[in-house]
Structure formats: structure tokens, C-alpha cells
Design an enzyme around this catalytic site. Structure first.
Site, PDB file in Angstrom:
ATOM      1  N   GLY A  71       0.809  -1.216   0.000  1.00 54.01           N
ATOM      2  CA  GLY A  71       0.000   0.000   0.000  1.00 54.01           C
ATOM      3  C   GLY A  71       0.839   1.262   0.000  1.00 54.01           C
ATOM      4  CG  ASN A  98       7.971   5.185  -7.491  1.00 51.31           C
ATOM      5  OD1 ASN A  98       6.941   5.377  -6.849  1.00 51.31           O
ATOM      6  ND2 ASN A  98       7.996   4.429  -8.587  1.00 51.31           N
ATOM      7  CB  CYS A 128      -1.467   5.532  -7.167  1.00 52.44           C
ATOM      8  SG  CYS A 128       0.280   5.589  -6.781  1.00 52.44           S
ATOM      9  N   GLY A 241      10.926  -6.800 -14.286  1.00 52.82           N
ATOM     10  CA  GLY A 241       9.948  -7.865 -14.101  1.00 52.82           C
ATOM     11  C   GLY A 241      10.649  -9.200 -14.101  1.00 52.82           C
ATOM     12  N   GLY A 242      11.071  -9.658 -12.920  1.00 50.48           N
ATOM     13  CA  GLY A 242      11.663 -10.984 -12.793  1.00 50.48           C
ATOM     14  C   GLY A 242      13.129 -11.098 -13.147  1.00 50.48           C
ATOM     15  N   GLY A 263      14.174  -6.081  -9.055  1.00 55.89           N
ATOM     16  CA  GLY A 263      13.185  -5.878  -8.000  1.00 55.89           C
ATOM     17  C   GLY A 263      13.145  -6.973  -6.964  1.00 55.89           C
TER      18      GLY A 263
END
Length: 300
Positions: A71, A98, A128, A241-242, A263
Site C-alpha cells: 500500500g 518514485n 496508484c 519484471g523478474g 526488483g
């Protein structure tokens, strides 16, 4: 060999960055690795006021990845400038902040506050929920994405990167909307919406019911979307992504990404970014690649 890449006039010593939300602002990771080696540190999302985030539990392990529903908990822009930016100033690496918000005004307030700070680029998290549009994410409607991009671009002192959500029907439509509104670059993909149920407790593994899936399992989707977007727009793309190693990073570059972000794997191994940089260099050495830019988008 030359590993430097340039995005919107900002030159990075190598294309390896950290994915927002997986690296804090580097304080914890600085105990394990030398932040000076990174192309850039991308900070955790920051909002105009402190956000408490979602109720717990908000992280769950899945096959080949993880779900999170944090969140966007953060202490707000005031603490961020005093604590996080002050910490990052001591390193020879680019700083990308960010930015998150619940309305266009929220985003603009943070962007304006960062205008005079030592920040190289801004990454705008459009995943968001837009409180004025029934909580539909800014990044899930092309017109909403266009509008927020245009508003932020008009106020931003630094180049802006729009972080695209993969939870859309056509990623190229979103990429084109951001580009036409003035985005300087794109970062993609953000997490894929997922769910996990605990069959023994017969309840949701996350208090939020759904969460964002990241990790190696989403890499093929991310590579496909980066390839599609890179062939639809002319602005640079930061792929994510991965990514777990140098070979994964090279795959994104060949698909059309100018840089990449690591990430979820930071949670598995805090040295992943450093190992990825070495892996890219080893690949270039193995195949006699003099300049990394020759790899970008070379698979058509």
C-alpha cells in the site's frame, strides 16, 4: 567495453537500477554492497503526506515470485528529503525518485517539492488508485494516463519516467498515451495483480485479498510488453519484471529496453544488482560486444 547508457539526457554508468519498493533508498543494502557501482538507485514511492499502507499480512510467497499489498507505506516528502535524499547524496550514482499520489494534485505537489533537490529523474507510479475516478488506477485508462503525464510534465524540473501498469488490455496504447503527453521515458512493468488463498485457514493470504505479483514468474510477460512498447514508441524504456541475473537483463535489452531494474530478487539475494552488472559485462566479453548500446532493440 562501454556499458554507459543515456536516457533523456541523463547518462548512467551502466544500465542496472533498483526497482522501486524493493531497495528502500539503499540504506539497508549499503551494508552489503557498494551503491556507487549501480547505474541508479530508484527510491521507494514517496507521497505528499505520510501513508500508513495496508493492513497486515501484506506479503505472501508464490511459486516463482511473491505477492505484495504494502500500500505504498512511506513517511512522506518532508522526511524523505531530510533523511533519504541526504543519504543518497554521498554516492556516485544517479538518483531516481518514485512518486505516488491519490490525485493529480498530490503528484504535482511532490514533483514541485523535488524541483530544486539533487534528483536526476522522477519515476511516476501510475498504478496508484485514482480517488476521483472510483479508485481506477491512473495507468489503466489511456486518457487518465495522458492527463496526469501532461500535468506532471508541465511542472517537473527533472525528466519524467511513467511507470506503466501491465494490468491493461493493450500496453502499446498506454505507452503511446504517455509518449504523446510528453513523457521522457517509460518504466515497465509494474506488478501483475494476483491472489493467494490459504486452504488450511480458508482465508486470503493477504489482508487486501489481492496484491501485486513480482519475481521470475512474470518475466516472459514483462519481456513481451517491453518489446511491444519499444516498437510502438520512440522514447527509452527501463525494463523490469523478474530479472535475476545478467542473462535476464540482456534479454530485456535485446527486446528494446535501454536500462533495467532489479526488483523482487533483491529480497532473495541483496547482491543481485552487483551480480547482474558483472553478468552483463561477462556477456559482452564473451560475444565481443564493445558498446552495450548495440544490443538495445537488436532483436526484431
Amino acid at each position: 567495453m562501454n556499458t554507459a547508457v543515456t536516457i533523456a539526457g541523463v547518462t548512467f554508468k551502466n544500465p542496472v537500477m533498483t526497482a522501486s519498493g524493493t531497495f528502500g533508498s539503499g540504506m539497508e543494502y549499503g551494508e552489503f554492497m557498494d551503491l556507487n557501482k549501480l547505474g541508479a538507485v530508484v527510491t521507494k514511492g514517496v507521497s505528499n503526506i505520510p501513508w500508513e499502507g495496508n493492513p497486515t499480512p501484506r506479503v505472501a510467497e508464490t511459486y516463482g515470485g511473491m505477492l505484495n499489498a504494502i500500500g505504498l507505506q512511506n513517511p512522506g516528502i518532508d522526511v524523505f528529503i531530510e533523511r533519504d535524499l541526504a543519504f543518497l547524496k554521498q554516492f556516485d550514482t544517479k538518483v531516481i525518485v518514485n512518486v505516488c499520489g491519490k490525485s493529480v494534485e498530490d503528484y504535482v505537489e511532490v514533483v514541485e517539492r523535488l524541483g530544486e533537490e539533487a534528483v536526476d529523474m522522477l519515476e511516476i507510479n501510475v498504478s496508484c488508485p485514482n480517488v476521483k475516478e472510483g479508485a481506477i488506477a491512473f495507468g489503466q485508462k489511456a486518457d487518465a494516463l495522458y492527463n496526469i503525464t501532461k500535468e506532471i510534465k508541465a511542472k517537473a524540473k527533472q525528466p519524467i519516467i511513467m511507470k506503466l501498469s501491465p494490468n491493461v488490455t493493450d500496453i502499446t496504447e498506454m505507452a503511446k498515451a504517455a509518449e504523446s503527453a510528453g513523457a521522457d521515458a517509460l518504466s515497465m512493468i509494474n506488478t501483475i495483480t494476483g491472489m493467494k488463498i490459504d486452504i488450511h485457514k480458508r482465508t486470503f493470504a493477504l489482508a487486501n485479498k489481492t496484491g501485486g505479483m513480482s519475481g521470475p514468474a512474470i518475466k516472459p510477460v514483462a519481456v513481451r510488453m517491453v518489446y511491444q512498447a519499444a516498437n510502438a514508441v520512440k522514447i527509452p524504456i527501463i525494463g523490469m519484471g523478474g530479472i535475476a541475473n545478467g542473462e535476464d537483463a540482456i534479454e530485456f535489452l535485446l527486446a528494446g529496453a535501454t536500462a533495467i531494474s532489479v526488483g523482487a530478487m533483491n529480497f532473495i539475494d541483496p547482491y543481485t544488482t552487483e551480480k547482474t552488472i558483472k553478468g552483463i559485462e561477462a556477456y559482452m566479453d564473451r560475444y565481443g560486444v564493445e558498446d552495450i548500446k548495440s544490443l538495445i532493440g537488436s532483436v526484431k
